[in-house]
Design a protein around this motif. Structure first.
Motif, short mmCIF file in Angstrom:
data_model
loop_
_atom_site.label_atom_id
_atom_site.label_comp_id
_atom_site.label_asym_id
_atom_site.label_seq_id
_atom_site.Cartn_x
_atom_site.Cartn_y
_atom_site.Cartn_z
N ARG A 153 -0.69 -0.73 5.42
CA ARG A 153 0.22 -0.46 6.35
C ARG A 153 1.38 -1.38 6.66
O ARG A 153 2.22 -1.46 7.44
N LYS A 154 1.50 -2.48 5.59
CA LYS A 154 3.03 -3.08 5.63
C LYS A 154 3.98 -2.33 5.11
O LYS A 154 3.86 -1.80 4.05
N LEU A 155 5.00 -2.45 6.03
CA LEU A 155 6.20 -1.63 5.63
C LEU A 155 6.90 -2.06 4.58
O LEU A 155 7.47 -1.20 3.87
N ASP A 156 7.22 -3.21 4.28
CA ASP A 156 7.82 -3.70 3.17
C ASP A 156 7.11 -3.19 1.67
O ASP A 156 7.72 -2.83 0.88
N ALA A 157 5.84 -3.19 1.89
CA ALA A 157 4.88 -2.73 0.56
C ALA A 157 5.12 -1.16 0.32
O ALA A 157 5.51 -0.74 -0.66
N LYS A 158 5.48 -0.61 1.52
CA LYS A 158 5.60 0.68 1.34
C LYS A 158 7.06 1.36 0.90
O LYS A 158 7.46 1.98 -0.14
#
Length: 390
Positions: A239-244
């Motif tokens: 759910r981490k946006l930077d990871a997405k």
């Protein structure tokens, strides 16, 4: 939101179906065609761009200039299909016709998906791999990204991209006064670089690579401004946006590295020179004195601009090809040559904008709702006010 793409490089068309776009979003073909044209531009592109004039057809999900909430189907036709109908057609061929089909690929190109895909799927003609793994597929990813940009723009969020490096030539003067300034200056450059002197050296490097039958890569940067605090989450890794965003940028053809904010530079600096001091004022609420972390802390946006960079390797198709092995005879040959660019970094900056915009828009709607525009706006406004006075 979600989308799938379909189509081959020399097939009849490229298609994407997008689900989850809110109703009442103003959307017309020109909102998408602008980015399709930008993707085809940039110094170093090959002859294919002279053939294809990419224009989108909106076939569903939009009525009278506004989205309905239903799935949106977007199609971009391949004009070059007329020369590939027998080579790439869906209908079975007779033995005689099959013997006449040209452009069978048995010599894999180093750095491409040819050999790995052929082994994985059992293809003796590696064109079955090449056609889908081609960066031509990014045409409809840019189309989907243009829809995402329209969503973001509707809610006051702006996206821009530019080129930082090509073939070892690095831009030095990359400052900009606003996202509009970044967009205007990058579009004015043939290589989408803000540094005019570096732009000239980048063009010379591309010319030299083309003359040598070689290719060169580079680094692009995407900036997203106006993002609310709290997109993404710290509670689960997926759910981490930077990871997405990192995964999305790495999914672009030929991209081999991603960094957010100062990225790898943080490894050589003490924490006091990396972390961004928190400040507050009555008008803006919480902001940061610097933006070394590129708008993220704990996998969530912190209200500062999102800053993402991606590294594109040189395109693997070379006009002076590297050594390879014919999969039929096992003889050593020069790898196959397909029509290609000597440098696609300026175009890749547009693709990077698209995939970053998609991930941000997707999480925005996940956080604030996705049924209709006015309800989403009201929720965002309440959230921003709560964040300012927190």
């Amino acid at each position: 939101m979600r989308y799938l793409t379909a189509g081959e490089s020399h097939g009849p068309q490229l298609t994407t179906i997008i689900e989850g776009v809110p109703a009442q979003l103003e959307l017309v073909a020109e909102d998408i065609n602008g980015d399709l044209a930008r993707r085809q531009g940039g110094y170093g592109r090959g002859r294919r761009m002279q053939i294809e004039k990419d224009r989108v057809q909106i076939l569903s999900g939009v009525r009278h200039g506004k989205t309905t909430g239903a799935p949106i189907a977007l199609v971009v036709e391949n004009k070059d299909w007329t020369h590939w109908t027998k080579i790439m057609g869906a209908e079975p061929l007779s033995e005689e016709e099959e013997a006449d089909v040209k452009r069978k690929l048995t010599r894999p190109r180093p750095g491409h998906a040819d050999l790995n895909g052929a082994i994985k799927y059992g293809h003796r003609d590696m064109r079955n791999v090449l056609e889908r793994s081609s960066a031509r597929e990014t045409t409809v990813r840019v189309a989907a990204g243009a829809v995402a940009k329209k969503i973001l723009h509707t809610f006051g969020i702006k996206v821009g991209g530019h080129v930082l490096e090509i073939g070892g030539v690095k831009a030095e003067n990359t400052s900009y006064s606003s996202i509009e300034d970044l967009q205007e200056r990058s579009e004015a450059s043939q290589v989408r670089c803000l540094d005019e002197q570096a732009s000239e050296r980048m063009i010379a490097a591309i010319d030299q690579a083309k003359s040598d039958g070689d290719s060169i890569g580079g680094v692009v940067e995407v900036v997203v401004e106006g993002v609310p605090i709290g997109l993404g989450s710290h509670v689960q890794y997926d759910r981490k946006l930077d990871a997405k965003i990192a995964a999305a940028v790495m999914s672009i053809n030929a991209f081999k590295g991603v960094e957010i904010g100062i990225g790898f530079e943080a490894a050589s600096k003490p924490g006091s020179q990396v972390h961004d001091e928190i400040i507050w004022d009555e008008e803006k609420g919480y902001t940061r004195r610097t933006n070394n972390l590129g708008g993220f802390e704990g996998g969530m946006t912190n209200g500062m601009p999102i800053v993402v960079r991606g590294v594109m390797k040189p395109i693997p198709t070379l006009y002076k090809p590297l050594q390879s092995v014919d999969i039929e005879t096992k003889e050593v040959f020069a790898a196959s040559i397909e029509r290609s660019d000597s440098c696609a970094v300026p175009a890749a900056a547009v693709v990077a904008e698209a995939v970053v915009a998609w991930e941000v828009a997707n999480v925005l709607l996940e956080t604030f709702g996705q049924d209709r525009v006015e309800a989403i706006q009201a929720t965002i406004d309440r959230h921003n006010e709560d964040a300012r006075s927190f």
